[in-house]
Design an enzyme around this catalytic site. Sequence first.
Site, mmCIF file in Angstrom:
data_model
loop_
_atom_site.group_PDB
_atom_site.id
_atom_site.type_symbol
_atom_site.label_atom_id
_atom_site.label_comp_id
_atom_site.label_asym_id
_atom_site.label_seq_id
_atom_site.Cartn_x
_atom_site.Cartn_y
_atom_site.Cartn_z
ATOM 1 N N GLY A 103 37.700 9.861 -21.443
ATOM 2 C CA GLY A 103 38.269 10.357 -20.395
ATOM 3 C C GLY A 103 37.428 11.036 -19.352
ATOM 4 O O GLY A 103 37.509 10.895 -18.211
ATOM 5 N N TYR B 21 48.910 4.213 -35.360
ATOM 6 C CA TYR B 21 48.045 4.211 -34.049
ATOM 7 C C TYR B 21 47.920 2.998 -33.431
ATOM 8 O O TYR B 21 48.085 2.720 -32.331
ATOM 9 C CB TYR B 21 46.610 4.910 -34.468
ATOM 10 C CG TYR B 21 45.726 4.716 -33.429
ATOM 11 C CD1 TYR B 21 45.582 5.716 -32.379
ATOM 12 C CD2 TYR B 21 44.713 3.550 -33.260
ATOM 13 C CE1 TYR B 21 44.800 5.586 -31.364
ATOM 14 C CE2 TYR B 21 43.636 3.503 -32.089
ATOM 15 C CZ TYR B 21 43.870 4.597 -31.325
ATOM 16 O OH TYR B 21 42.943 4.367 -30.086
#
Length: 246
Positions: free
Chosen positions: A19, A147
């Site tokens: 990110g 996940y």
Amino acid sequence: MGQLDGKTALVTGGTSGIGLASARRLAAEGATVFVTGRDQGKLDEAAAAGLVAIRSDVSDPADLDRVFATIAERGRGLDVLFANAGGGEFATLGDTTWEHYEQTFHRNVGGTVFTVQKALPLLNPGASIVLTGSTAADGSSSAFGMYAATKAAIRSLGRTWAAELVGRGIRVNTIVPGPVETPGLAGLAPDASQVDTLFKGLIASVPMDRLGRPDEIADAVLFLASGQSSFMTGAALYVDGGANQV
């Protein structure tokens, strides 16, 4: 001139790893970049680097409302949304608790769904949405089922949203990283002494014989965010060192 001059971007989970690298890459191409995260110290570092940092948890609807209100106040809408916030922990089926399931799905799927939904009024014509998938969704990594399931959901949602938003000229694509050397990946190890072992095990599954770097994923995010990918929507772009390709 940068590829994103005059554009506005939002990167959720934008204070570390993929990110942060992506936020910096978008900013280097001229975009005003908002980033969100939960760690105030990392948010302060991002702000010092020229990013617009907002403390927010994507699994909290009130936080998301505040993020988009802040962006709306600027009055320029949103041209790039990189819905990147998320994470996971190991747990076998036998060890999975309701809390583990709930937290993983709320953060990864719920957080992405409502980030994109709440962004809709702000998205400008021609905007690009980039979702974060994972090669885990294609495999069968032991103890990583929750996940992997969330990332399979993200891939499916990306296709649906691409169809729903094409009439507005908005593209939706999914970046699919392989194992990348980030704090989040290191955090999957039971303790610091086992990080090396974890990394070596992951490298063994990558034909290029190394982990990826966050900046390599950031370059691919820029491609999907910019006009270079203008004829792509609903796609999954693998940046995995060949792990799921060779």
